[in-house]
Design a protein around this motif. Structure first.
Motif, PDB file in Angstrom:
ATOM      1  N   PHE A  28       0.475  -1.468  -0.195  1.00 45.49           N
ATOM      2  CA  PHE A  28      -0.006  -0.223  -0.289  1.00 45.49           C
ATOM      3  C   PHE A  28       0.803   1.510   0.084  1.00 45.49           C
ATOM      4  O   PHE A  28       2.182   1.237   0.124  1.00 45.49           O
ATOM      5  N   PHE A  29       0.349   2.079  -0.617  1.00 46.89           N
ATOM      6  CA  PHE A  29       1.049   3.605  -0.455  1.00 46.89           C
ATOM      7  C   PHE A  29       0.162   4.601   0.126  1.00 46.89           C
ATOM      8  O   PHE A  29      -1.062   4.602   0.183  1.00 46.89           O
ATOM      9  N   ALA A  30       0.716   5.349   1.483  1.00 49.72           N
ATOM     10  CA  ALA A  30       0.305   6.485   1.790  1.00 49.72           C
ATOM     11  C   ALA A  30       0.253   7.744   1.150  1.00 49.72           C
ATOM     12  O   ALA A  30       1.100   8.255   0.363  1.00 49.72           O
ATOM     13  N   THR A  31      -0.950   9.242   0.649  1.00 55.09           N
ATOM     14  CA  THR A  31      -1.231   9.985   0.307  1.00 55.09           C
ATOM     15  C   THR A  31      -0.651  11.047   0.824  1.00 55.09           C
ATOM     16  O   THR A  31      -1.135  11.063   2.039  1.00 55.09           O
ATOM     17  N   ARG A  32      -0.705  12.321   0.484  1.00 61.42           N
ATOM     18  CA  ARG A  32      -0.430  13.301   1.091  1.00 61.42           C
ATOM     19  C   ARG A  32      -2.125  13.687   1.136  1.00 61.42           C
ATOM     20  O   ARG A  32      -1.785  14.148   2.450  1.00 61.42           O
ATOM     21  N   GLU A  33      -2.815  13.632   1.135  1.00 58.31           N
ATOM     22  CA  GLU A  33      -4.315  13.665   0.741  1.00 58.31           C
ATOM     23  C   GLU A  33      -4.575  12.717   2.199  1.00 58.31           C
ATOM     24  O   GLU A  33      -6.245  12.352   2.467  1.00 58.31           O
ATOM     25  N   GLY A  34      -4.409  11.800   2.701  1.00 57.19           N
ATOM     26  CA  GLY A  34      -4.313  11.338   3.913  1.00 57.19           C
ATOM     27  C   GLY A  34      -4.678   9.854   3.457  1.00 57.19           C
ATOM     28  O   GLY A  34      -5.580   9.100   4.230  1.00 57.19           O
ATOM     29  N   ARG A  43       6.148  -4.277  -4.395  1.00 56.42           N
ATOM     30  CA  ARG A  43       6.660  -3.074  -3.738  1.00 56.42           C
ATOM     31  C   ARG A  43       6.803  -2.429  -5.719  1.00 56.42           C
ATOM     32  O   ARG A  43       6.581  -1.485  -5.439  1.00 56.42           O
ATOM     33  N   HIS A  44       7.074  -2.734  -6.267  1.00 55.51           N
ATOM     34  CA  HIS A  44       7.510  -2.154  -8.070  1.00 55.51           C
ATOM     35  C   HIS A  44       6.338  -1.852  -8.668  1.00 55.51           C
ATOM     36  O   HIS A  44       6.300  -0.520  -9.320  1.00 55.51           O
ATOM     37  N   ASP A  45       4.771  -2.584  -7.990  1.00 57.28           N
ATOM     38  CA  ASP A  45       3.483  -2.475  -8.619  1.00 57.28           C
ATOM     39  C   ASP A  45       3.056  -1.326  -7.756  1.00 57.28           C
ATOM     40  O   ASP A  45       1.929  -0.340  -8.671  1.00 57.28           O
ATOM     41  N   ALA A  46       3.496  -1.241  -6.849  1.00 53.72           N
ATOM     42  CA  ALA A  46       3.325   0.322  -6.072  1.00 53.72           C
ATOM     43  C   ALA A  46       4.041   1.309  -6.311  1.00 53.72           C
ATOM     44  O   ALA A  46       3.113   2.358  -6.211  1.00 53.72           O
TER      45      ALA A  46
END
Length: 86
Positions: A28-34, A43-46
């Motif tokens: 998963f990845f977290a965004t600045r927008e929360g 990991r590569h796909d993320a």
């Protein structure tokens, strides 16, 4: 890292941290927008999805600014037309 995004009211210090996390073999990845985006199988796909997410957000911002400018121009024309009719 010192920087300011165009939407930030004041400059500030931002510390880079990994936006990627792995839970039960999914990424998963977290965004600045929360938001938390995912799951991704690798990991590569993320990481590739982070790039696409940033591109989509930049395009959305550009479209929103363009739409706002277009609406402003239409409202100005209508106001001028209305004033000329008076």
């Amino acid at each position: 890292m010192f920087g300011q995004r165009t939407v930030d009211p004041h400059p500030g210090t931002h510390y880079r941290s990994s936006r990627l996390s792995a839970v039960n073999g999914q990424y998963f990845f977290a965004t600045r927008e929360g938001t938390l985006e995912g799951p991704f199988l690798s990991r590569h796909d993320a990481e590739q999805s982070i790039t696409r997410y940033i591109e989509r957000m930049a395009m959305a911002d550009k479209l929103l600014r363009h739409s706002s400018e277009h609406i402003d121009n239409l409202q100005r024309r209508e106001a001028i037309k209305h004033n000329q009719e008076l």
